[in-house]
Structure formats: structure tokens, C-alpha cells
Design a protein around this motif. Structure first.
Motif, short mmCIF file in Angstrom:
data_model
loop_
_atom_site.label_atom_id
_atom_site.label_comp_id
_atom_site.label_asym_id
_atom_site.label_seq_id
_atom_site.Cartn_x
_atom_site.Cartn_y
_atom_site.Cartn_z
N LYS A 177 28.96 2.92 14.13
CA LYS A 177 29.12 2.01 12.99
C LYS A 177 29.13 0.56 13.45
CE LYS A 177 31.95 1.06 8.92
NZ LYS A 177 31.84 -0.40 9.11
N GLU A 180 25.57 -0.39 14.19
CA GLU A 180 24.81 -0.57 12.95
C GLU A 180 25.15 -1.90 12.29
OE1 GLU A 180 25.86 2.88 10.75
OE2 GLU A 180 24.31 4.15 11.67
N ASP A 181 26.45 -2.25 12.28
CA ASP A 181 26.87 -3.52 11.68
C ASP A 181 26.31 -4.71 12.46
OD1 ASP A 181 28.29 -2.15 9.76
OD2 ASP A 181 30.22 -2.31 10.81
N ARG A 184 22.67 -4.97 11.66
CA ARG A 184 22.48 -5.42 10.28
C ARG A 184 22.67 -6.94 10.19
NH1 ARG A 184 25.92 -2.24 8.23
NH2 ARG A 184 24.51 -0.45 8.11
N ASN A 185 23.60 -7.46 10.98
CA ASN A 185 23.80 -8.91 10.99
C ASN A 185 22.58 -9.65 11.54
OD1 ASN A 185 26.38 -8.63 9.98
ND2 ASN A 185 27.36 -8.64 12.01
N GLY A 187 19.60 -8.63 10.85
CA GLY A 187 18.51 -8.34 9.92
C GLY A 187 17.75 -7.06 10.23
N HIS A 189 17.75 -3.03 9.89
CA HIS A 189 18.39 -2.01 9.07
C HIS A 189 18.09 -0.57 9.51
CE1 HIS A 189 19.71 -5.09 6.24
NE2 HIS A 189 18.50 -5.62 6.36
N SER A 190 17.31 -0.42 10.55
CA SER A 190 17.00 0.92 11.04
C SER A 190 16.94 0.91 12.57
CB SER A 190 15.66 1.41 10.47
OG SER A 190 15.27 2.63 11.08
#
Length: 212
Positions: A177, A180-181, A184-185, A187, A189-190
Motif C-alpha cells: 500500500k 502504491e501511494d 500514485r503521488n 502520477g 496508477h498501475s
């Protein structure tokens, strides 16, 4: 005399074929061969040796299995290139045998790696004290990679070709997690978009896959 010429001819032809096959398989040192690489190399050498000794056997009966072994190895290399789990199953993972100056006895036993082997490899690298070592990894090839205290720290990959290494995340005290975070920050997402990712100096470093 005819047999000598025939042996010389078969040896020359098989030498050229084996040389080409090994060249096409890629450049790897003997100590870096996987179990499958080693098995294929031994089988090819055995087939070539039998073909030279057995003059009654048509040369093509030796060439065909050599080419077949090359095709099998080539297809296997393509498959595991994109499959990290399969690579780990075949080649294994590096194993920590020394951590913060202490020998990890359980891992030594699991790898059937004894203290004589450990200290020999340490001596070969000019290292006299286990206490001076931050981490030592037993690589898949059997070589020992040593990182001493007070020097540049080693960096573990967190993502390789879209595959997340959960063991390395646990090792640095993080979880999926968190990763992933962090992505994501940035940009992203996968995980599948990421070719390589590591965590260094409290910062995430990554490289995205090249677009086809």
C-alpha cells in the motif's frame, strides 16, 4: 587413415555448430549459469562427444538434438524474461547470510552453505571480520556479495518489469500500500507501467516501461 579424416571433419563441423549455438544463447560467465543453462550446456557437450566417438552414426543425428536443445533453451529464455515468478522458481533469490555483523544461521542451513565456504569467499574479497559487514548476500550463481558498514548502502529493487518484490518491501519496513501511494503521488496508477523501481535516500526512483 580414413577414420582420422572423418573424426577431424566431424569434430570441426560440431565445433562450429556448438560455437554458434552457445553464442546465440547469450553471453554469460560459467559461474552465472542457471540450472537450466548448465543442464543444456552439458547435454549439448555430451551429444557432440558421442557423435565424434560414434563414426557409424550419421552426423545429422547429432546436429538435430543440438538444434532442438537450443530451441528449447531459447523459448524458455523468452518465457522467463517476462515472468519474474518463474525466474525466481528456476534461479532462486539472493539470500542474506550475514546481517548487521551476525551470520544468519537458518539461511545458511536452508541453502546448505557452510561456514568454510563463507569464510573462504570473505577472504577472497579481503574481508577479515564478520562484524564489519552490514549485509552479505549469497547470489543465485553461488557468489557472495558483501556490503560493509560505513560504505554506500545497497539498494534493493522494489519493482522489476511490473513485478512487485514483496520480500524487499518487508526488508525495508514498507508494504504494498505504501508503494502504491508513493507511485500514485508520481502520477502512476498501475505497477505494470513500471520497468524498474527502488527506494534510495528516502526517495522513490523509477523508470517506466518503454512504449512500443
Amino acid at each position: 587413415m580414413e577414420d582420422y579424416w572423418l573424426i577431424s571433419f566431424r569434430t570441426f563441423i560440431l565445433y562450429i555448430i556448438v560455437l554458434v549455438v552457445f553464442r546465440l544463447m547469450g553471453k554469460r560467465e560459467v559461474g552465472e549459469l542457471s540450472l537450466l543453462d548448465f543442464a543444456v550446456y552439458v547435454l549439448i557437450a555430451e551429444v557432440a562427444s558421442l557423435a565424434i566417438d560414434n563414426l557409424d552414426q550419421p552426423l545429422m543425428l547429432a546436429i538435430v538434438p543440438i538444434i532442438l536443445l537450443f530451441i528449447i533453451q531459447y523459448l524458455n529464455a523468452l518465457f522467463i524474461l517476462k515472468n519474474k515468478k518463474m525466474r525466481d522458481a528456476i534461479d532462486g533469490d539472493p539470500t542474506i547470510v550475514i546481517r548487521d555483523g551476525r551470520i544468519v544461521e537458518a539461511e545458511m542451513r536452508r541453502q546448505r552453505y557452510n561456514l568454510d565456504d563463507l569464510f573462504q569467499q570473505l577472504r577472497e574479497q579481503g574481508i577479515t571480520s564478520v562484524q564489519s559487514i552490514a549485509y552479505a548476500f549469497l547470489e543465485q550463481s553461488g557468489k557472495l556479495s558483501v556490503f560493509q558498514k560505513g560504505k554506500d548502502p545497497f539498494i534493493l529493487p522494489l519493482i522489476l518489469d511490473g513485478y512487485v518484490d514483496e520480500k524487499h518491501l518487508t526488508f525495508i519496513g514498507k508494504d504494498r500500500k505504501w508503494l502504491e501511494d508513493m507511485l500514485r503521488n508520481e502520477g502512476i496508477h498501475s505497477m505494470d507501467e513500471v520497468f524498474y523501481c527502488c527506494y534510495e535516500n528516502e526517495k522513490l526512483h523509477y523508470q517506466l516501461k518503454a512504449r512500443k
